[in-house]
Scaffold this active site. Structure first.
Site, PDB file in Angstrom:
ATOM      1  N   LYS A   1      50.056-110.040 -74.638  1.00  0.00           N
ATOM      2  CA  LYS A   1      50.444-110.156 -76.041  1.00  0.00           C
ATOM      3  C   LYS A   1      51.940-109.886 -76.128  1.00  0.00           C
ATOM      4  O   LYS A   1      52.463-109.007 -75.418  1.00  0.00           O
ATOM      5  CB  LYS A   1      49.647-109.132 -76.855  1.00  0.00           C
ATOM      6  CG  LYS A   1      49.850-109.182 -78.362  1.00  0.00           C
ATOM      7  CD  LYS A   1      48.980-108.126 -79.060  1.00  0.00           C
ATOM      8  CE  LYS A   1      49.103-108.197 -80.581  1.00  0.00           C
ATOM      9  NZ  LYS A   1      48.231-107.199 -81.253  1.00  0.00           N
TER      10      LYS A   1
ATOM     11  N   SER B   1      45.267-109.149 -84.940  1.00  0.00           N
ATOM     12  CA  SER B   1      46.569-109.732 -84.684  1.00  0.00           C
ATOM     13  C   SER B   1      46.729-110.314 -83.279  1.00  0.00           C
ATOM     14  O   SER B   1      47.627-111.125 -83.060  1.00  0.00           O
ATOM     15  CB  SER B   1      47.637-108.666 -84.894  1.00  0.00           C
ATOM     16  OG  SER B   1      47.504-107.656 -83.897  1.00  0.00           O
TER      17      SER B   1
ATOM     18  N   SER C   1      42.485-105.317 -84.038  1.00  0.00           N
ATOM     19  CA  SER C   1      43.273-106.453 -83.547  1.00  0.00           C
ATOM     20  C   SER C   1      42.891-106.959 -82.157  1.00  0.00           C
ATOM     21  O   SER C   1      43.383-108.007 -81.732  1.00  0.00           O
ATOM     22  CB  SER C   1      44.764-106.102 -83.549  1.00  0.00           C
ATOM     23  OG  SER C   1      45.261-106.210 -84.859  1.00  0.00           O
TER      24      SER C   1
END
Lengths: 485, 478, 98
Positions: free
Chosen positions: A78, A153, A177
């Site tokens: 990420k 997210s 997330s």
């Protein structure tokens, strides 16, 4: 099956047997990226050249018999983890060109274990969002239905694993997330206990809630990554010097006579009937595996969202004060003096959702409101934590849906922040209490959208959580489908 | 109406740790800009603070030395505000739960003693430095100082005059330096002082509206600024006006305090517990461990010097102005066994030489053993007091031992009785008139003979021996 | 009419504290959204928190220290590499108006 579709443990077996090479696996992954990335948009930055070099180095080590836990396995990060020499944007314009001079602890650990980094995945700006629509670099699409969101997210990481654009990925979870996008993309996602994996080098959203975890194609891969990632880090004060077991050891053991708590507060009005049906099936599966389900109560569940949307923005308002156009990142050229430079930089550098949360957080901490908001929320947080402590005296794990609904459509909730926030309603209590939680695929809706079931356990019970998840996975025999791309 | 000033001081002291408070960068002053910086103190995305244990120990030293109560648990908070010298946009400090509270120190004022309360002591990080470009509308930011450890010491509003404030400030300063936790350099900013000042009609309880004074970078300036501010507020009040609550800057050149009004907004620091740091638990074992490392403090030392060495309060005060000076003096005493004579030499010639060269006692070229050796030589009669003056000066210039200098310069005192008796006989022979006078009972004439004898030996004779011989040889029956 | 939790002026003040600025239309929109969110937070007033200790850390750890040892700093060019503007080894900012 293509190499990029395999799991870590399958690939490690083949690498060990000399049946394939990291170079082949990595080429296969980038081949897939070339084919589908335009449709999915899972990545912000690809690391193709360094990945191919890392793969060759991995093959060299394998030839020398120096195989580590992840040698030669392509893994996506990420874009919230600092990577030395590779830009780290956090999905924000304000960090569009930020190149860290250091690696996050998790990056160092993966590197040491031999991983090959495919690139930095898309995310909601500063991890604030549940759909990956709040990225400065454009939305990621759900591989199962490109008109829908992948969750957020960590939507880029979840989509990359689901679309086989990497073998596994790392995400971060502040209020769901990891687990929410894992559920919506049909992959396994674990949020460990707070303090279990070092946050050093994880760009902070809400420091008392943020935790790092893996996205994988199955539970065994999740255990493999946890073996590499977990552990004490002296660079983090909140890192916990607790012993790290071999998580793979838990996988083959059963769950005979385990007590599974079903919290009534999590089967609420507003849960999609297909989601509820899939989770009810999961309950029958674990009972079939010998576990006993009992009803438990987490009475303060209805307050979790309010607590979360005070605590997280409050911490974020402070964590994001460093983006001021002075030391790194975007600076607006329009400011004539310092104050204007600050305001114009931050107004243009942050997106709407980030600004909204900075505003809530600043307000909640400001003079005259601290007690009514931040302090009150922190007190209720104590009660939420206590609920879990009490529930875990009655059961070994808790089982709930991961999300109230399957993936929603792109644009569906962007104008209504409260509706967007509600999609985290089943995952945020875990972060407030600091306990571990995992989302495992538990079926599909009629429209072919994945559904996830969430298992929760007490602090530092990741081993038991993985034991339970792997037993569920084995007994559920969820149909192996792949998204058509 | 007669007004009484009410003053409280806030002191920031930089701690002498090797590394910064939350990272491993050097805390040393004076490096090239931004060479003592790392991702942590630059406030880069993703970094986390870990507390330097020594900062807690140094804070504890000061807390114990100022009679504070140590709280069993304290924690860190974020003070949020934007400024280019604050890279994270917040300062890590301590707010609701300070580690030390309710302390006091005693100061001497007008011959009496007064106790000044200490509200709290807490730990925090320093900010960086901002330099303004004279020609361009820009400022330059150096973050070397960011994260250098500080303790803040907040006094109770117990101070009633500028003089008391200066005495309190000196007491804290010497204590910090004695403890070895702060270098006390006010010009470089390692010891900084802000003051809160208000006036109230004498004999009344409630506090008046206070002004906060900043930018006073010497003891003298603190006293001058307070004196000015007290007069200013008195003038305002006597004219029927009201004191405004505000921050005022001391202008050293103009000798006035000036309002920052309009340039400073109402602050809302939004303090909240720092989620990246965990509470610090200070148990009794830790407190005792630190207590054992505490040196004798200046006040105790002063009293001991008066008691054990029979020094005057003034001399004891001079000799304990720094731990290094006191240590030097005590070493000389130990090696010479002459506390009073040692005090005279240290306070006299040694301090004069050092002052002339603007040097510290730690840079004194005369080793305590050399000074003690010289004192012994005087006692033994090997050299005279007058010779010693020359010897000590040469020792200071060359760093050599007194023996070496005496030999080099041929300063050895004449202690050969036979040779001296011969010289004295000559002196007596040349001055028959004075001999008669002396023998007739005018004892004062004795001094004349001593002088003549010294002159004849160029001051190298042992005075005691001259005395003895003269007495014997001038006696009427010889 | 729903209760106003935060006025437009307060939104502007909070924005200043956070060093943000909004146009007129944006301020309207934010004010409405923040009011909605803050009204939702009122739920918390239903909970009796008398005597409940606030929890600000997920795990109750204590005494995490580093030793007082100096590690290598970054080379200054690395410290300044991401700076929007720098000169003479320093970060450069528009003049602070005093």
């Amino acid at each position: 099956m293509e190499l990029n579709e395999l799991t870590i443990h399958e690939l490690l077996d083949r690498l060990r047997a000399g049946e394939t090479s990291s170079a082949e696996i990595t080429a296969s992954v980038f081949g897939r990226i070339d084919a589908v990335e335009k449709e999915v948009h899972a990545y912000i930055t690809l690391m193709r050249e360094t990945a191919l070099a890392e793969a060759e180095a991995a093959d060299e080590r394998i030839r020398k018999g120096e195989m580590g836990a992840l040698t030669g396995i392509p893994i996506a990060l990420k874009d919230i983890f600092c990577t030395k020499g590779v830009r780290t944007t956090c999905g924000s314009r304000i960090l569009e060109n930020f190149v860290p001079p250091y690696d996050a602890t998790v990056v160092t650990k993966l590197r040491a274990a031999g991983a090959v980094f495919t690139g930095k995945t898309n995310m909601d700006e500063f991890a604030m969002g549940s759909s990956t629509e709040n990225s400065f670099f454009g939305a990621t699409r759900n591989p199962w239905d490109r008109d829908r969101i992948p969750g957020g997210s960590s939507g880029g990481s979840a989509a990359a694993v689901a679309a086989d654009e990497c073998i596994a990925a790392l995400g971060s979870d502040t209020g769901g997330s990891i687990r929410q996008p894992a559920a919506l993309c049909g992959v396994v996602g674990l949020k460990p206990t707070y303090g279990r994996i070092s946050r050093f080098g994880l760009v902070a959203f809400a420091s008392s809630l943020d935790q790092i975890g893996p996205f994988t194609k199955d539970v065994e891969d999740c255990a493999i990554l946890m073996n590499v990632l977990a552990g004490y880090d002296p660079r983090e004060s909140t890192s916990v010097p607790e012993e790290v077991p071999d998580y793979r050891r838990f996988l083959s053991q059963g769950i005979e006579s385990w007590k599974v708590g079903i919290p009534k507060e999590y089967f609420i009005a507003g849960i999609d009937p297909e989601v509820e049906a899939a989770v009810r099936r999961a309950i029958r599966v674990v009972e079939g595996a010998g576990a006993k389900c009992i009803e438990v109560s987490l009475p303060h569940t209805e307050y979790c969202l309010a607590v979360y949307y005070i605590v997280a923005p409050a911490e974020a308002s402070s964590n994001l004060a460093r983006y001021d156009g002075v030391k790194y990142g975007f600076r607006s050229g329009e400011g004539r003096d310092l104050l204007e430079m600050y305001k114009k930089t931050r107004a243009a550098g942050f997106g709407a959702e980030v600004k909204r949360r900075i505003m809530i957080g600043t307000y909640a901490l400001s003079s005259g409101y601290y007690d009514a908001y931040y302090k009150k929320a922190s007190q209720v947080r104590g009660l939420i934590k206590r609920d879990f402590d009490e529930a875990f005296t009655k059961c070994d794990v808790i089982l709930t849906p991961t999300t109230p609904t399957p993936a929603f459509r792109i644009g569906e909730k962007t104008d209504d922040p409260m509706q967007m926030y509600l999609s985290d309603i089943l995952t945020i209590s875990t972060n407030l209490a600091g306990i571990p939680g995992i989302s495992v695929p538990c079926g599909f809706t009629a429209a072919g959208l994945p559904v996830g079931v969430q298992f929760l356990a007490g602090h530092f019970q990741e081993g038991r959580l993985l034991q339970f998840a792997s037993a569920y996975e084995k007994h559920a025999q969820i149909e192996k489908r792949r998204p058509t791309l | 109406m007669e007004f009484e000033p009410v003053i409280g001081l806030e002191i920031h002291a930089q701690l002498l740790t090797d590394a910064k408070i939350f990272c491993g960068c050097s805390a040393k002053f004076g490096a090239a800009p931004n060479t003592h910086t790392c991702p942590v103190c630059l406030g880069m995305p993703g970094v986390l603070p870990v507390l330097n244990r020594k900062v807690v120990e140094f804070m504890l030293r000061m807390a114990l030395a100022t009679n504070c109560r140590i709280n069993p648990e304290c924690s860190f908070a974020r003070k949020n505000y934007f400024y280019p010298d604050l890279p994270k946009g917040y300062q890590i400090s301590q707010y609701a739960a300070p580690p030390a509270e309710h302390g006091w120190v005693e100061v001497e004022i007008h011959g009496g003693k007064k106790r000044i309360g200490i509200t709290r002591i807490h730990m925090e990080e320093d900010a960086g430095k901002l330099m303004h470009d004279e020609r361009n509308p820009v400022s330059m930011v150096d973050l070397n100082r960011t994260g250098v450890p500080l303790i803040e010491i907040v006094s109770e509003p117990d101070i009633r005059s500028a003089e008391e404030a200066a005495a309190y400030l000196r007491r804290l300063h010497e204590t910090l330096v004695y403890l070895g936790i702060c270098d006390g350099n006010m010009e470089e900013g390692s010891f900084r002082c802000d003051a809160n000042v208000s006036l109230r009609p004498r004999g009344t309880e409630p506090f008046g509206t206070r002004a906060e004074l900043k930018n006073m970078n010497s003891f003298r300036n603190v006293q001058r600024a307070l004196e000015y501010e007290i007069k200013r507020q008195q003038y305002v009040l006597e004219g029927g006006g009201e004191v405004v609550q505000e921050t005022r800057l001391w202008d050293d050149t103009a000798g006035v305090t000036q309002s920052m009004r309009g340039k400073e907004e109402a602050h809302d620091y939004r303090y909240f517990p720092d989620p990246d740091l965990v509470p610090v638990v200070i148990d009794d074992a830790w407190i005792e461990e630190v207590r054992k490392t505490l040196p004798e403090l200046p006040l105790e030392k002063r009293e001991r010097f008066v008691r054990d060495y029979q020094l005057s309060a003034y001399d004891a005060g001079v000799l304990t102005t720094s731990r290094a000076l006191a240590d030097y003096y005590e070493e000389v005493v130990k090696l010479s066994g002459q506390p009073k004579i040692a005090a005279n030499w240290v306070m006299g010639d040694i301090l004069r030489f050092l002052n002339e060269d603007k040097k510290d006692i730690r840079e004194c070229p005369i080793a305590p053993s050399s000074l003690a050796g010289m004192i012994r030589l005087i006692q033994e009669g090997a050299i005279s007091g007058k010779m010693a003056k020359e010897v000590v000066e040469a020792m200071y210039k060359t760093g050599k031992t007194p023996q070496a200098i005496i030999e080099e310069q041929g300063l050895v005192q004449i202690t050969d009785e036979e040779a001296l008796a011969k010289t004295i006989a000559e002196v007596i022979g040349k001055n028959p008139v004075q001999v008669e006078q002396y023998r007739a009972g005018r004892e004062k004439v004795f001094g004349f003979f001593v002088g003549q004898a010294m002159k004849a030996t160029q001051g190298k004779a042992n005075p005691q021996l001259i005395n003895d011989l003269l007495k014997k040889m001038l006696a009427p029956d010889t | 009419m729903e209760k106003i939790k935060i006025s437009k002026d307060e939104v502007t003040h909070v924005a200043h504290l956070a060093r943000l600025e909004f146009g007129e239309a944006e301020t309207e929109k934010f004010t409405a959204q923040l009011n909605g969110i803050l009204r939702y937070m009122d739920k918390l007033n239903e909970v009796d928190t008398n005597g409940v200790e606030p929890v600000t850390h997920a795990i109750a750890r204590k005494n995490a220290f580093r030793e007082d040892a100096v590690n290598a700093s970054l080379p200054p060019e690395a410290s300044l590499a991401n700076a929007p503007e720098s000169r003479g080894g320093c970060f450069l900012v528009p003049k602070v108006i005093e």
